[in-house]
Scaffold this motif. Structure first.
Motif, PDB file in Angstrom:
ATOM      1  N   GLY A  95      -2.541  -1.218  21.032  1.00 44.57           N
ATOM      2  CA  GLY A  95      -1.867  -2.483  21.264  1.00 44.57           C
ATOM      3  C   GLY A  95      -1.558  -3.279  20.020  1.00 44.57           C
ATOM      4  O   GLY A  95      -1.075  -4.409  20.118  1.00 44.57           O
ATOM      5  N   ILE A  96      -1.804  -2.716  18.840  1.00 43.96           N
ATOM      6  CA  ILE A  96      -1.477  -3.391  17.579  1.00 43.96           C
ATOM      7  C   ILE A  96      -0.764  -2.389  16.681  1.00 43.96           C
ATOM      8  O   ILE A  96      -1.222  -1.259  16.502  1.00 43.96           O
ATOM      9  CB  ILE A  96      -2.735  -3.932  16.860  1.00 43.96           C
ATOM     10  CG1 ILE A  96      -3.545  -4.838  17.789  1.00 43.96           C
ATOM     11  CG2 ILE A  96      -2.336  -4.694  15.599  1.00 43.96           C
ATOM     12  CD1 ILE A  96      -4.829  -5.346  17.167  1.00 43.96           C
ATOM     13  N   MET A  97       0.349  -2.820  16.077  1.00 42.73           N
ATOM     14  CA  MET A  97       1.164  -1.888  15.304  1.00 42.73           C
ATOM     15  C   MET A  97       1.951  -2.613  14.220  1.00 42.73           C
ATOM     16  O   MET A  97       2.418  -3.733  14.424  1.00 42.73           O
ATOM     17  CB  MET A  97       2.154  -1.181  16.249  1.00 42.73           C
ATOM     18  CG  MET A  97       3.128  -0.245  15.556  1.00 42.73           C
ATOM     19  SD  MET A  97       4.473   0.277  16.660  1.00 42.73           S
ATOM     20  CE  MET A  97       5.456   1.252  15.503  1.00 42.73           C
ATOM     21  N   HIS A  98       2.104  -1.964  13.085  1.00 42.55           N
ATOM     22  CA  HIS A  98       3.054  -2.423  12.070  1.00 42.55           C
ATOM     23  C   HIS A  98       4.432  -1.911  12.471  1.00 42.55           C
ATOM     24  O   HIS A  98       4.874  -0.844  12.052  1.00 42.55           O
ATOM     25  CB  HIS A  98       2.661  -1.918  10.681  1.00 42.55           C
ATOM     26  CG  HIS A  98       1.736  -2.829   9.961  1.00 42.55           C
ATOM     27  ND1 HIS A  98       2.089  -4.100   9.580  1.00 42.55           N
ATOM     28  CD2 HIS A  98       0.449  -2.662   9.559  1.00 42.55           C
ATOM     29  CE1 HIS A  98       1.077  -4.675   8.962  1.00 42.55           C
ATOM     30  NE2 HIS A  98       0.067  -3.844   8.943  1.00 42.55           N
ATOM     31  N   ALA A  99       5.124  -2.697  13.291  1.00 40.13           N
ATOM     32  CA  ALA A  99       6.439  -2.319  13.800  1.00 40.13           C
ATOM     33  C   ALA A  99       7.553  -3.114  13.143  1.00 40.13           C
ATOM     34  O   ALA A  99       8.692  -3.089  13.601  1.00 40.13           O
ATOM     35  CB  ALA A  99       6.492  -2.519  15.313  1.00 40.13           C
ATOM     36  N   CYS A 100       7.225  -3.830  12.052  1.00 39.64           N
ATOM     37  CA  CYS A 100       8.238  -4.640  11.376  1.00 39.64           C
ATOM     38  C   CYS A 100       8.259  -4.363   9.869  1.00 39.64           C
ATOM     39  O   CYS A 100       8.844  -5.117   9.098  1.00 39.64           O
ATOM     40  CB  CYS A 100       7.993  -6.117  11.656  1.00 39.64           C
ATOM     41  SG  CYS A 100       9.435  -7.171  11.385  1.00 39.64           S
ATOM     42  N   GLY A 101       7.584  -3.303   9.445  1.00 39.19           N
ATOM     43  CA  GLY A 101       7.659  -2.906   8.047  1.00 39.19           C
ATOM     44  C   GLY A 101       6.775  -3.673   7.090  1.00 39.19           C
ATOM     45  O   GLY A 101       6.882  -3.498   5.877  1.00 39.19           O
ATOM     46  N   HIS A 102       5.873  -4.520   7.599  1.00 40.60           N
ATOM     47  CA  HIS A 102       5.059  -5.325   6.697  1.00 40.60           C
ATOM     48  C   HIS A 102       4.082  -4.477   5.889  1.00 40.60           C
ATOM     49  O   HIS A 102       3.668  -4.881   4.796  1.00 40.60           O
ATOM     50  CB  HIS A 102       4.288  -6.391   7.476  1.00 40.60           C
ATOM     51  CG  HIS A 102       5.159  -7.396   8.158  1.00 40.60           C
ATOM     52  ND1 HIS A 102       4.674  -8.534   8.761  1.00 40.60           N
ATOM     53  CD2 HIS A 102       6.511  -7.452   8.321  1.00 40.60           C
ATOM     54  CE1 HIS A 102       5.673  -9.231   9.280  1.00 40.60           C
ATOM     55  NE2 HIS A 102       6.799  -8.586   9.038  1.00 40.60           N
ATOM     56  N   ASP A 103       3.714  -3.307   6.424  1.00 39.37           N
ATOM     57  CA  ASP A 103       2.886  -2.375   5.652  1.00 39.37           C
ATOM     58  C   ASP A 103       3.650  -1.903   4.414  1.00 39.37           C
ATOM     59  O   ASP A 103       3.092  -1.835   3.309  1.00 39.37           O
ATOM     60  CB  ASP A 103       2.447  -1.188   6.511  1.00 39.37           C
ATOM     61  CG  ASP A 103       3.591  -0.556   7.304  1.00 39.37           C
ATOM     62  OD1 ASP A 103       4.676  -1.170   7.440  1.00 39.37           O
ATOM     63  OD2 ASP A 103       3.401   0.568   7.813  1.00 39.37           O
ATOM     64  N   GLY A 104       4.930  -1.621   4.594  1.00 43.35           N
ATOM     65  CA  GLY A 104       5.772  -1.226   3.459  1.00 43.35           C
ATOM     66  C   GLY A 104       6.016  -2.370   2.499  1.00 43.35           C
ATOM     67  O   GLY A 104       6.005  -2.180   1.273  1.00 43.35           O
ATOM     68  N   HIS A 105       6.227  -3.571   3.033  1.00 47.11           N
ATOM     69  CA  HIS A 105       6.429  -4.740   2.172  1.00 47.11           C
ATOM     70  C   HIS A 105       5.218  -4.947   1.268  1.00 47.11           C
ATOM     71  O   HIS A 105       5.360  -5.229   0.070  1.00 47.11           O
ATOM     72  CB  HIS A 105       6.636  -6.002   3.017  1.00 47.11           C
ATOM     73  CG  HIS A 105       7.805  -5.938   3.939  1.00 47.11           C
ATOM     74  ND1 HIS A 105       8.007  -6.861   4.945  1.00 47.11           N
ATOM     75  CD2 HIS A 105       8.852  -5.071   4.010  1.00 47.11           C
ATOM     76  CE1 HIS A 105       9.119  -6.560   5.596  1.00 47.11           C
ATOM     77  NE2 HIS A 105       9.642  -5.474   5.047  1.00 47.11           N
TER      78      HIS A 105
END
Length: 390
Positions: A95-105
């Motif tokens: 139920g929790i995911m980096h689905a907006c690219g913030h891990d890459g940012h």
């Protein structure tokens, strides 16, 4: 990328994949910020670490003088989405995911910090690396600003990965780039009864449909077509049986706008409309308003400077002018107080089936894009820390 060595790219892969596997929601990024601080402490360079909020950090790198203070910003929070990718490093938290690219940012900004830390003696001015919490709630930027920690900033820059653009391309907009986003909810309290005797009821469903029609008319006929705006009703809940008129109906949705004048006008007009229908329908109507992200309005001369930088230092012809977008980002709050620029870093690769939109449960991005985002951070810091305005 000249600045992005194979070793640095491997670091970015390691950082991004760890963060992707261990996502944290807004205002709960404790492990994330601890991980960032641990990596920052391993870099060369004399970084001063400041904690403006419990789950954010600013790493300050001081160069040879105090010419300009340039802030490079990344967001670090994840979304309440159940991941549906087949990545080997998919989220370990249901139920929790980096689905907006913030891990890459975050990985790109860490790469810039590591590289510039090694070049500390070559830097004019100061470079501040801001790892911001709670972007998804549109509250993190305002909270950072309220602490006063950015009061000395001369410029601020940020990027966002975007699969609508291919790897290697950058999407820029001078002035308006992304809209403000506000939410609303409406609770209509009528009088229920038997569906065969509507004259004995106060029809909350009918009132809700009339509100929707009236809201649509506001944008179509009362907002200048050159001043983009949207009112979207996205939920309408009422009733439980086909022969019963319900007591209540509930609506909710969002408003998108660019100018503060239009933003305020829409709020006031919607309130006037709901008050009117409450009067003529004998319903009790309560409207609640949730202010969200401010519009991203880039500083034109800095957008031009960044576009020139991309063409000169990264890849000529890859800085592409884009139309304003009706999506939102809380980076706009910074731009209301600090000159700066926000842009998209292309991360799509349809041939590899990397084409899902932001916030999709199967979202991922081509990791090669991180080379371009990190290189831009590095070049922006080097140029803008000694930038001379005309």
């Amino acid at each position: 990328m000249q600045q992005i060595t194979d070793d640095l790219f491997q670091d970015m892969l390691r950082w991004r994949r760890y963060l992707h596997e261990n996502p944290e929601l807004s205002n709960h990024e404790s492990n994330t910020v601890d991980y960032i601080i641990k990596e920052l402490n391993s870099f060369d360079g004399n970084f001063e670490l400041v904690r403006p909020t419990p789950t954010s950090v600013i790493a300050k790198l001081k160069g040879n003088n105090t010419d300009k203070t340039v802030v490079l910003r990344s967001d670090i929070d994840a979304l309440p989405i159940d991941e549906q990718t087949d990545l080997s490093f998919k989220s370990s938290k249901g139920g929790i995911m980096h689905a907006c690219g913030h891990d890459g940012h975050t990985a790109m900004l860490l790469a810039a910090a590591k590289t510039l830390g090694e070049k500390e003696k070559e830097i004019d001015g100061q470079i501040w690396f801001l790892f911001q919490h709670a972007e998804e709630l549109a509250t993190g930027a305002l909270e950072i600003l309220s602490t006063g920690h950015l009061s000395e900033a001369d410029y601020i820059f940020g990027v966002h990965l975007n699969n609508n653009f291919p790897v290697g391309q950058f999407g820029l907009a001078s002035g308006r780039m992304m809209s403000a986003s506000d939410g609303f909810s409406i609770d209509i309290k009528g009088k229920g009864g038997h569906a065969a005797m509507p004259h004995t009821t106060t029809d909350a469903i009918y009132v809700g449909t009339q509100l929707i029609n009236a809201f649509n008319q506001v944008v179509a006929r009362q907002v200048d077509a050159n001043d983009q705006a949207i009112i979207s009703v996205t939920t309408f809940n009422a009733g439980f049986a086909n022969n019963v008129m319900p007591d209540n109906a509930k609506l909710s949705g969002c408003i998108r706008s660019f100018s503060e004048k239009t933003r305020i006008f829409l709020k006031e007009k919607m309130k006037t409309i709901t008050d009117h229908f409450a009067l003529v329908s004998d319903c009790n109507i309560e409207m609640k308003w949730q202010r969200g992200a401010d519009a991203v309005i880039n500083t034109p001369y800095l957008t031009e400077a960044v576009a020139n930088l991309i063409n000169e230092k990264i890849d000529d012809g890859k800085a592409v002018e884009i139309m304003p977008q009706m999506i939102s980002e809380d980076f706009g709050s910074y731009l209301k107080e600090i000159p700066g620029n926000f842009l998209f870093v292309g991360s799509g690769n349809p041939e590899a089936n990397i084409d899902k939109a932001l916030h999709h449960p199967k979202f991922t991005f081509d990791e090669e894009a991180m080379k371009y985002g990190a290189a831009l951070h590095i070049q922006t810091a080097l140029k803008m820390s000694s930038y001379k305005e005309d």
